[in-house]
Design an enzyme around this catalytic site. Structure first.
Site, PDB file in Angstrom:
ATOM      1  N   ASP A  37       0.777  -1.173   0.168  1.00  0.00           N
ATOM      2  CA  ASP A  37       0.034   0.111  -0.091  1.00  0.00           C
ATOM      3  C   ASP A  37       0.980   1.279  -0.083  1.00  0.00           C
ATOM      4  OD1 ASP A  37      -3.164   0.479   1.159  1.00  0.00           O
ATOM      5  OD2 ASP A  37      -1.807   2.086   1.030  1.00  0.00           O
TER       6      ASP A  37
ATOM      7  N   HIS B 251     -12.344  -1.304  -6.984  1.00  0.00           N
ATOM      8  CA  HIS B 251     -11.714  -2.790  -7.446  1.00  0.00           C
ATOM      9  C   HIS B 251     -11.830  -3.643  -6.183  1.00  0.00           C
ATOM     10  CE1 HIS B 251      -9.056  -4.982 -10.539  1.00  0.00           C
ATOM     11  NE2 HIS B 251      -9.197  -5.835  -9.537  1.00  0.00           N
TER      12      HIS B 251
ATOM     13  N   HIS C  49      -7.080  -5.750   2.501  1.00  0.00           N
ATOM     14  CA  HIS C  49      -5.953  -5.217   3.141  1.00  0.00           C
ATOM     15  C   HIS C  49      -5.319  -6.368   4.064  1.00  0.00           C
ATOM     16  CE1 HIS C  49      -6.952  -1.028   2.549  1.00  0.00           C
ATOM     17  NE2 HIS C  49      -8.302  -1.406   2.390  1.00  0.00           N
TER      18      HIS C  49
ATOM     19  N   HIS D  24     -10.576  -5.150  -3.104  1.00  0.00           N
ATOM     20  CA  HIS D  24      -9.284  -5.674  -2.658  1.00  0.00           C
ATOM     21  C   HIS D  24      -9.205  -5.876  -1.171  1.00  0.00           C
ATOM     22  CE1 HIS D  24     -10.251  -1.231  -2.210  1.00  0.00           C
ATOM     23  NE2 HIS D  24      -9.496  -1.375  -1.241  1.00  0.00           N
TER      24      HIS D  24
HETATM   25  P1  AMP Z   1     -10.004   1.513   0.717  1.00  0.00           P
HETATM   26  O1  AMP Z   1      -9.963   2.556   1.303  1.00  0.00           O
HETATM   27  O2  AMP Z   1     -10.361  -0.081   1.269  1.00  0.00           O
HETATM   28  O3  AMP Z   1     -10.668   1.344  -0.595  1.00  0.00           O
HETATM   29  O4  AMP Z   1      -8.326   1.107   0.176  1.00  0.00           O
HETATM   30  C1  AMP Z   1      -7.759   1.504  -0.909  1.00  0.00           C
HETATM   31  C2  AMP Z   1      -6.146   1.626  -0.384  1.00  0.00           C
HETATM   32  O5  AMP Z   1      -5.579   1.594  -1.743  1.00  0.00           O
HETATM   33  C3  AMP Z   1      -5.812   2.749   0.230  1.00  0.00           C
HETATM   34  O6  AMP Z   1      -5.086   2.034   1.470  1.00  0.00           O
HETATM   35  C4  AMP Z   1      -4.819   3.376  -0.250  1.00  0.00           C
HETATM   36  O7  AMP Z   1      -3.485   3.736   0.352  1.00  0.00           O
HETATM   37  C5  AMP Z   1      -4.304   2.215  -1.528  1.00  0.00           C
HETATM   38  N1  AMP Z   1      -3.859   2.862  -2.691  1.00  0.00           N
HETATM   39  C6  AMP Z   1      -4.513   3.907  -3.472  1.00  0.00           C
HETATM   40  N2  AMP Z   1      -3.557   3.998  -4.615  1.00  0.00           N
HETATM   41  C7  AMP Z   1      -2.610   3.121  -4.516  1.00  0.00           C
HETATM   42  C8  AMP Z   1      -1.627   2.824  -5.427  1.00  0.00           C
HETATM   43  N3  AMP Z   1      -1.309   3.492  -6.641  1.00  0.00           N
HETATM   44  N4  AMP Z   1      -0.595   1.919  -5.028  1.00  0.00           N
HETATM   45  C9  AMP Z   1      -0.895   1.239  -3.853  1.00  0.00           C
HETATM   46  N5  AMP Z   1      -1.673   1.628  -3.017  1.00  0.00           N
HETATM   47  C10 AMP Z   1      -2.810   2.335  -3.248  1.00  0.00           C
HETATM   48 ZN    ZN Z   2     -10.458  -2.510 -11.536  1.00  0.00          ZN
END
Ligand code: AMP
Ligand code: ZN
Length: 112
Positions: free
Chosen positions: A29, A96, A100, A98
């Site tokens: 992240d 999308h 954590h 995901h």
């Molecule tokens: P959520 O708030 O559960 O949708 O988590 C999205 C996560 O994606 C957050 O923890 C962001 O820090 C992470 N994130 C967003 N853009 C990127 C990126 N380009 N590379 C890696 N992590 C990202």
């Molecule tokens: Zn996607």
């Protein structure tokens, strides 16, 4: 499609990869909430946990089947937390699906 994580999958946005195969990708992240904070995504654009179906659920099963290997590679033998934020009330910011993967310290009751 204007999806950050699809762009990470196709390589047009860089990432620090920790694991990749034909069905999933795991990467660090950019804004870590714990000493280890990895994002695990399916290589299929599923918008959120609320869009999981019988047909696409094999992607989720596959991600979880690789969790022990990924966690071990990250040194998480003391344990870890897996979090999914689904839609607005959970604060989902990237649409999308995901998971954590958080760890590297004793975690409190907050996400990390
Ligand atoms: P959520 O708030 O559960 O949708 O988590 C999205 C996560 O994606 C957050 O923890 C962001 O820090 C992470 N994130 C967003 N853009 C990127 C990126 N380009 N590379 C890696 N992590 C990202
Ligand atoms: Zn996607």
């Amino acid at each position: 499609m204007d999806c950050i994580f699809c762009k990470i999958i196709d390589g047009s946005i860089p990432s620090k990869k920790v694991y990749e195969d034909d069905k999933m990708l795991a990467f660090h992240d950019v804004n870590p909430q714990a000493p280890v904070h990895v994002i695990m995504i399916p290589k299929e654009h599923i918008p959120s946990a609320d869009a999981v179906t019988e047909e696409n659920s094999a992607y989720i099963a596959h991600i979880f089947s690789k969790v022990p290997e990924i966690a071990k590679s990250l040194g998480l033998e003391n344990g870890y937390r897996i979090v999914n934020n689904c839609k607005a009330d959970a604060g989902q910011t990237v649409f999308h699906l995901h998971f954590h993967l958080l760890g590297g310290k004793p975690l409190g009751l907050e996400m990390a």
